[in-house]
Write a protein that holds these residues in place. Structure first.
Motif, PDB file in Angstrom:
ATOM      1  N   LEU A 110      86.404  77.352  22.005  1.00 49.02           N
ATOM      2  CA  LEU A 110      86.017  77.597  20.620  1.00 49.02           C
ATOM      3  C   LEU A 110      87.209  77.390  19.680  1.00 49.02           C
TER       4      LEU A 110
ATOM      5  N   ARG B 204      87.445  74.521  16.752  1.00 46.99           N
ATOM      6  CA  ARG B 204      87.785  74.850  15.364  1.00 46.99           C
ATOM      7  C   ARG B 204      88.978  74.031  14.881  1.00 46.99           C
TER       8      ARG B 204
ATOM      9  N   GLU C  93      76.346  75.231  20.494  1.00 44.02           N
ATOM     10  CA  GLU C  93      76.467  76.465  19.725  1.00 44.02           C
ATOM     11  C   GLU C  93      77.913  76.707  19.298  1.00 44.02           C
ATOM     12  N   LEU C  94      78.830  76.482  20.209  1.00 43.01           N
ATOM     13  CA  LEU C  94      80.250  76.676  19.882  1.00 43.01           C
ATOM     14  C   LEU C  94      80.709  75.656  18.848  1.00 43.01           C
TER      15      LEU C  94
ATOM     16  N   ARG D  12      78.887  74.246  16.504  1.00 44.40           N
ATOM     17  CA  ARG D  12      78.363  74.637  15.187  1.00 44.40           C
ATOM     18  C   ARG D  12      79.131  75.841  14.646  1.00 44.40           C
ATOM     19  N   GLU D  13      79.470  76.776  15.521  1.00 49.28           N
ATOM     20  CA  GLU D  13      80.264  77.921  15.094  1.00 49.28           C
ATOM     21  C   GLU D  13      81.639  77.477  14.598  1.00 49.28           C
TER      22      GLU D  13
ATOM     23  N   ARG E  47      78.340  70.626  11.765  1.00 49.11           N
ATOM     24  CA  ARG E  47      76.945  70.868  11.401  1.00 49.11           C
ATOM     25  C   ARG E  47      75.975  70.061  12.256  1.00 49.11           C
TER      26      ARG E  47
END
Length: 254
Positions: free
Chosen positions: A133, A137, A227-228, A230-231, A235
């Motif tokens: 994650l 980022r 999911e990670l 998008r977190e 998008r």
């Protein structure tokens, strides 16, 4: 600590053979990744690409052949594989020695502008979920709007019935296309460690592995990766290719 071109060529040839055992339709996967990168960089005069967990430069070399005007930065932590890549594919990329996910790892990349694309193949599954994650980022911050992260890997399905099914389909496909049945991951590393030209590099590798620890990653599904992503700020996330549990997952920065 230099390695001769002949030695690098010999071990790279064997590397390519053993990789065919594990990566289902490896060349097609590479081609699909290059297709995606070519699409997202179509209007870029000199696209900037990052190869994550580059190993000996197999993917970087193919991208350089497909996109000769691209600037490619290839990062890995393994001194053996990095030196083989620098020797055998010296013009494909600028090779960087760094541990993906560690604090400050992107500072070592020496980037002077936003990335157009980041790519990886069978490398990011070694990262734990929290590290993955953080890495996603960081990559979202490095990519320009419209840039993409392209990850080709094995993504298990949730639950034994589906995960066993997709793994079996992929394994059978790999067996049908296999031409060098006696080369595998364990024998490659065992044999390469006996090469005197690589002795210093292997000693360095063992010191790093001892300091780094096991580094066991999480066996995450493609859904969890999405999911990670998008977190982390991506998008748009989708799979663009799949055979068995092997996929190419693409995340585009808005």
């Amino acid at each position: 600590m230099g390695v001769s071109m002949a030695t690098a060529g010999r071990w790279l040839e064997r590397w390519e053979r053993q990789q065919q055992r594990y990566a289902v339709d490896r060349e097609e996967r590479f081609t699909v990744i290059a297709d995606v990168v070519e699409h997202v960089t179509a209007r870029r005069v000199r696209p900037l690409l990052l190869d994550l967990g580059c190993g000996p430069g197999s993917l970087a070399a193919r991208l350089a052949g497909r996109l000769p005007r691209a600037e490619i930065v290839a990062v890995d932590m393994d001194p053996v594989l990095l030196e083989l890549g620098r020797t055998h594919h010296p013009d494909a990329a600028r090779y960087v020695d760094a541990v993906i996910g560690d604090d400050g790892w992107t500072d070592a990349l020496g980037l002077d502008r936003p990335l157009d694309a980041a790519v990886s193949t069978t490398a990011l599954h070694y990262l734990s979920e929290p590290t993955l994650l953080r890495t996603y980022r960081r990559l979202a911050g490095l990519l320009r709007p419209g840039g993409a992260l392209v990850n080709g890997d094995h993504f298990p399905q949730p639950g034994p019935p589906l995960s066993e099914l997709t793994a079996s389909v992929g394994r059978r496909r790999a067996e049908r296309s296999r031409t060098h049945a006696h080369e595998d991951w364990e024998s490659w590393w065992a044999d390469a460690a006996q090469d005197p030209e690589l002795a210093d590099l292997f000693a360095q590798r063992e010191r790093r592995r001892a300091a780094q620890g096991s580094g066991a990653g999480d066996d995450l599904t493609a859904t969890r990766h999405a999911e990670l992503l998008r977190e982390a700020g991506f998008r748009h996330v989708t799979s663009v290719w799949q055979f068995g549990d092997s996929r190419v997952l693409v995340a585009v920065k808005a």
